[in-house]
Design a protein around this motif. Structure first.
Motif, PDB file in Angstrom:
ATOM      1  N   PHE A  87       0.834  -1.200   0.000  1.00  0.00           N
ATOM      2  CA  PHE A  87       0.000   0.000   0.000  1.00  0.00           C
ATOM      3  C   PHE A  87       0.873   1.257   0.000  1.00  0.00           C
ATOM      4  CE2 PHE A  87      -2.342  -3.394   2.187  1.00  0.00           C
ATOM      5  CZ  PHE A  87      -3.331  -3.587   1.246  1.00  0.00           C
ATOM      6  N   SER A 128      -1.438  -1.395  -4.302  1.00  0.00           N
ATOM      7  CA  SER A 128      -2.640  -1.975  -3.690  1.00  0.00           C
ATOM      8  C   SER A 128      -3.558  -2.646  -4.708  1.00  0.00           C
ATOM      9  CB  SER A 128      -3.400  -0.924  -2.896  1.00  0.00           C
ATOM     10  OG  SER A 128      -3.801   0.138  -3.726  1.00  0.00           O
ATOM     11  N   ALA A 136      -4.758  -3.000   5.241  1.00  0.00           N
ATOM     12  CA  ALA A 136      -5.773  -2.344   4.416  1.00  0.00           C
ATOM     13  C   ALA A 136      -6.851  -1.685   5.279  1.00  0.00           C
ATOM     14  CB  ALA A 136      -6.406  -3.349   3.456  1.00  0.00           C
ATOM     15  N   SER A 186      -2.905   5.879  -1.656  1.00  0.00           N
ATOM     16  CA  SER A 186      -3.693   5.422  -0.505  1.00  0.00           C
ATOM     17  C   SER A 186      -4.525   6.550   0.087  1.00  0.00           C
ATOM     18  CB  SER A 186      -2.786   4.805   0.544  1.00  0.00           C
ATOM     19  OG  SER A 186      -1.948   5.807   1.095  1.00  0.00           O
TER      20      SER A 186
END
Length: 142
Positions: A25, A30, A50, A138
């Motif tokens: 990530f 991701s 996550a 992210s």
């Protein structure tokens, strides 16, 4: 040329660019992680990451007119003091003979990305920090 292209597209697959201390990530990978797939080694840890909320650092492409080396720390000067705050680290570096200078990947603290201040290397070389084209940010997850 191939290294420049893959870096511009956010593909950290070179030597040292997938450091064990960084998760997918943070590296903008991701989209390549399946949290629904059957059991695989590390699945539970990735699922926890996550769900854990915002990340502390992310992969960024950098460019400089100077030759920057792997392992150099990125800093930013603190206001009202002569102190400097460490905000990241160079994880890959390539010298561009055509234009001089260098480019590569760095891991940078997210709080520093939001300030929009210019990052400086330890030897006071100026760096331009960019989000790679293929990076899955992210910050967009939340």
């Amino acid at each position: 040329k191939v290294d420049k292209w893959r870096m511009e597209h956010g593909l950290p697959i070179g030597l040292g660019e997938l450091p064990g201390e960084n998760n997918p990530f943070e590296l903008g990978l991701s989209d390549l992680v399946s949290l629904d797939k059957g059991c695989y080694l590390g699945q539970e840890m990735l699922a926890r990451l996550a769900r854990s909320g915002p990340l502390k650092k992310q992969l960024r492409l950098w460019e400089s007119d100077n030759n920057i080396l792997v392992g150099q720390r990125l800093i930013k000067p603190l206001q009202n003091r002569g102190d400097k705050k460490i905000i990241g680290k160079i994880i890959s570096s390539f010298h561009d003979e055509e234009i001089g200078g260098s480019y590569g990947f760095a891991i940078v603290r997210i709080a520093s990305l939001l300030t929009k201040e210019i990052c400086l290397a330890e030897d006071s070389s100026k760096l331009v920090i960019k989000v790679p084209l293929g990076f899955v940010d992210s910050l967009d997850r939340n």
